[in-house]
Design an enzyme around this catalytic site. Structure first.
Site, short mmCIF file in Angstrom:
data_model
loop_
_atom_site.label_atom_id
_atom_site.label_comp_id
_atom_site.label_asym_id
_atom_site.label_seq_id
_atom_site.Cartn_x
_atom_site.Cartn_y
_atom_site.Cartn_z
N GLU A 1 -10.73 -2.35 -6.85
CA GLU A 1 -11.13 -3.29 -5.79
C GLU A 1 -12.36 -2.82 -5.02
OE1 GLU A 1 -9.26 -4.53 -1.44
OE2 GLU A 1 -7.89 -3.97 -3.07
N HIS B 1 0.83 -1.21 0.00
CA HIS B 1 0.00 0.00 0.00
C HIS B 1 0.86 1.26 0.00
CE1 HIS B 1 -3.00 -2.63 2.50
NE2 HIS B 1 -2.85 -3.07 1.27
N ARG C 1 -10.81 -12.36 -3.83
CA ARG C 1 -9.90 -11.97 -2.76
C ARG C 1 -10.20 -12.66 -1.43
NH1 ARG C 1 -9.28 -7.35 -0.95
NH2 ARG C 1 -7.03 -7.63 -0.76
N HIS D 1 -13.32 0.43 -1.37
CA HIS D 1 -13.80 -0.01 -0.05
C HIS D 1 -15.33 -0.04 0.05
CE1 HIS D 1 -12.61 -0.83 4.24
NE2 HIS D 1 -11.59 -1.33 3.55
N TYR E 1 -10.12 6.01 5.96
CA TYR E 1 -9.30 4.83 5.72
C TYR E 1 -8.79 4.79 4.27
CZ TYR E 1 -8.10 0.21 4.14
OH TYR E 1 -7.46 -0.83 3.53
N TRP F 1 -18.48 1.46 5.18
CA TRP F 1 -17.07 1.67 5.46
C TRP F 1 -16.25 0.61 4.74
CZ3 TRP F 1 -13.00 -1.12 7.60
CH2 TRP F 1 -11.81 -0.39 7.79
N GLU G 1 -12.86 -9.89 0.07
CA GLU G 1 -12.20 -9.99 1.36
C GLU G 1 -13.19 -10.21 2.51
OE1 GLU G 1 -11.30 -5.53 2.94
OE2 GLU G 1 -10.29 -6.09 1.08
N ARG H 1 -0.81 -0.62 -4.37
CA ARG H 1 -2.16 -0.07 -4.25
C ARG H 1 -2.05 1.39 -3.82
NH1 ARG H 1 -6.22 -1.37 0.60
NH2 ARG H 1 -5.20 0.53 1.33
N GLU I 1 -1.89 -9.78 -1.46
CA GLU I 1 -1.74 -8.53 -0.72
C GLU I 1 -0.75 -8.73 0.43
OE1 GLU I 1 -4.51 -5.08 1.40
OE2 GLU I 1 -5.28 -7.12 1.23
N ASP J 1 -8.44 0.78 -4.22
CA ASP J 1 -9.50 0.20 -3.39
C ASP J 1 -10.55 1.26 -3.10
OD1 ASP J 1 -11.05 -1.15 -1.57
OD2 ASP J 1 -9.51 -1.29 -0.02
#
Length: 402
Positions: free
Chosen positions: A236, A122, A283, A212, A159, A402, A262, A147, A339, A210
């Site tokens: 993502e 990241h 993922r 999110h 975030y 989130w 994820e 990322r 990742e 990402d």
């Protein structure tokens, strides 16, 4: 061989981890990760109060039967708490089984399909220039894939958009942090970021982003289309994936590769996405998707439909999870990327490991088992501290994803 004891440990060397250790009458042990960030004690209780009593005196080599016993036998199937508990037991049993065979786990799965595992890390900043420099620093460290995230004008740090990639730690607060989000301010910012990244770092580095789960399908389609000139490795978690049909709209409007999974717990959470080739990367990860037994089924299913693997590897899962993921990564034919957000020295001291990083690639190592151990004595020095993941609100106060 019989299971004589199973212990559950909750430790906090910087953040909370839940670890399971299975003991046998032949002296072999295996360890597994049961961490569910923000709900750690729920999994620990599920294991200690409901799972462990059912497994004593069972043959640990019958890991397939034990997996179905815990999944089908509970009647109330699936869900993050149940699947994290099953994952911990399953990972520990695979670790134990590979140790009994005196071979690394990837050999027990069928052997290596590659010599090393491509990984991404990241990089982020409050301003685009700061994010560009952060990506450059990662490239200098040897990473081939990064990322990239950036702060949003007019919003406080959210975030993945500020100067730090850390979500929360036990030291932050004993209640959830509330963040603020604006999709309208976010949408033009991200193409501008990747325009600068390609200008600064060229076409060779793999760039990822990402969202999110914060967008609607039409917003995600617009963003994916806007990002096409910058040839992302993937976009993502564009939308909340409870409604898998949402990805169909994104697919209709863009060729930007899509990744998700994820937060998925079973193959049923991604069945439609994979079958209809609505995503390019799945993922799912060992600790959240039921351990190696379940994850390799998802991986094989994905391979039939031209979907590649990309196990979630955030630092809110312990090094045990990463170790198990890496063995699956080395084995699985349709591997994509892993990742790797990294761990602190304090965390790694509690979890001695055989995996290594070099020049943008990881390798699980050749120690018997999955190659990650657990220092019980050192773990005792880091007691559990209640912590939560943040929650998100729109600027008008509406609770958002989130």
């Amino acid at each position: 061989m019989k299971i004589t004891d199973i212990k559950v440990f909750v430790t906090c060397p910087g953040r909370n981890f839940v670890t399971v250790k299975v003991y046998t009458d032949q002296g072999l042990t295996g360890v597994g990760d049961a961490t569910l960030n923000g709900r750690e004690l729920a999994v620990a209780s599920y294991l200690k109060d409901h799972v462990v009593p059912c497994l004593l005196d069972r043959d640990p080599m019958r890991s397939e039967d034990i997996w179905h016993y815990l999944y089908r036998g509970a009647y109330w199937r699936r869900g993050p708490v149940t699947m994290a508990a099953i994952a911990a037991i399953d990972t520990a049993l695979w670790d134990l089984k590979a140790k009994a065979a005196n071979m690394p786990l990837y050999q027990l799965l069928g052997g290596a399909s590659r010599d090393r595992v491509l990984c991404y890390t990241h990089a982020q900043g409050r301003e685009i220039s700061e994010a560009v420099d952060a990506v450059g620093a990662r490239i200098e460290q040897g990473y081939k894939a990064v990322r990239a995230q950036v702060g949003i004008p007019g919003l406080p740090d959210v975030y993945g958009t500020g100067s730090s990639g850390v979500t929360n730690t036990a030291a932050d607060s004993d209640l959830p942090k509330e963040e603020v989000w604006s999709t309208a301010k976010y949408m033009p910012r991200i193409p501008a970021l990747f325009e600068e990244l390609r200008a600064a770092h060229g076409a060779d580095v793999h760039l990822l982003h990402d969202t999110h789960h914060r967008l609607t399908p039409i917003e995600a389609a617009r963003l994916a289309k806007d990002l096409e000139p910058y040839r992302l490795f993937w976009l993502e978690d564009t939308v909340p994936a409870e409604n898998q049909d949402g990805f169909r709209l994104i697919r209709q409007h863009s060729t930007t590769p899509l990744a998700v999974g994820e937060v998925f717990n079973t193959i049923w959470d991604c069945k439609q996405l994979i079958e209809e080739q609505l995503i390019d990367f799945i993922r799912t990860t060992c600790v959240h998707a039921g351990g190696p037994t379940a994850l390799r089924r998802i991986m094989d299913f994905a391979g039939v439909h031209h979907v590649r693997t990309a196990c979630h590897g955030a630092a809110d899962m312990s090094p045990i999870c990463l170790g198990a993921n890496l063995h699956l990564d080395l084995w699985v034919p349709n591997f994509g990327i892993q990742e790797y957000s990294g761990y602190t020295d304090e965390m790694l001291s509690v979890f001695p490991h055989a995996w290594t990083f070099s020049d943008g690639y990881l390798h699980p190592g050749d120690a018997p088992g999955h190659g990650v151990d657990f220092d019980e004595t050192l773990a005792d020095k880091h007691p559990y501290q209640r912590a939560y993941l943040p929650v998100n609100r729109l600027e008008d106060g509406t609770l958002w994803h989130w």
